[in-house]
Scaffold this motif. Structure first.
Motif, short mmCIF file in Angstrom:
data_model
loop_
_atom_site.label_atom_id
_atom_site.label_comp_id
_atom_site.label_asym_id
_atom_site.label_seq_id
_atom_site.Cartn_x
_atom_site.Cartn_y
_atom_site.Cartn_z
N THR A 83 0.83 -1.20 0.00
CA THR A 83 0.00 0.00 0.00
C THR A 83 0.86 1.25 0.00
O THR A 83 0.61 2.20 -0.75
N PHE A 107 1.14 4.17 -2.80
CA PHE A 107 0.92 5.57 -2.45
C PHE A 107 2.09 6.45 -2.91
O PHE A 107 1.89 7.53 -3.46
N SER A 134 1.97 9.40 -5.65
CA SER A 134 2.43 10.74 -5.28
C SER A 134 3.46 11.26 -6.27
O SER A 134 3.45 12.44 -6.64
#
Length: 44
Positions: free
Chosen positions: A17, A21, A25
């Motif tokens: 995860t 992320f 980003s």
């Protein structure tokens, strides 16, 4: 109550995860920089 053993929890899902992320980003940051450069070049 059992005693906590540091480093014994399986964190593979959390790692996946977090990697996702960070990837998202980076894409958003690169896209934002690209949009800003495009706007600077077009607005003459």
């Amino acid at each position: 109550m059992s005693e906590h053993k540091h480093g014994s929890m399986d964190i593979t899902e959390q790692e996946k995860t977090f990697a996702g992320f960070m990837r998202l980003s980076a894409y958003v940051a690169a896209g934002s920089i690209g949009v800003l450069i495009f706007m600077a070049l077009v607005n003459s």
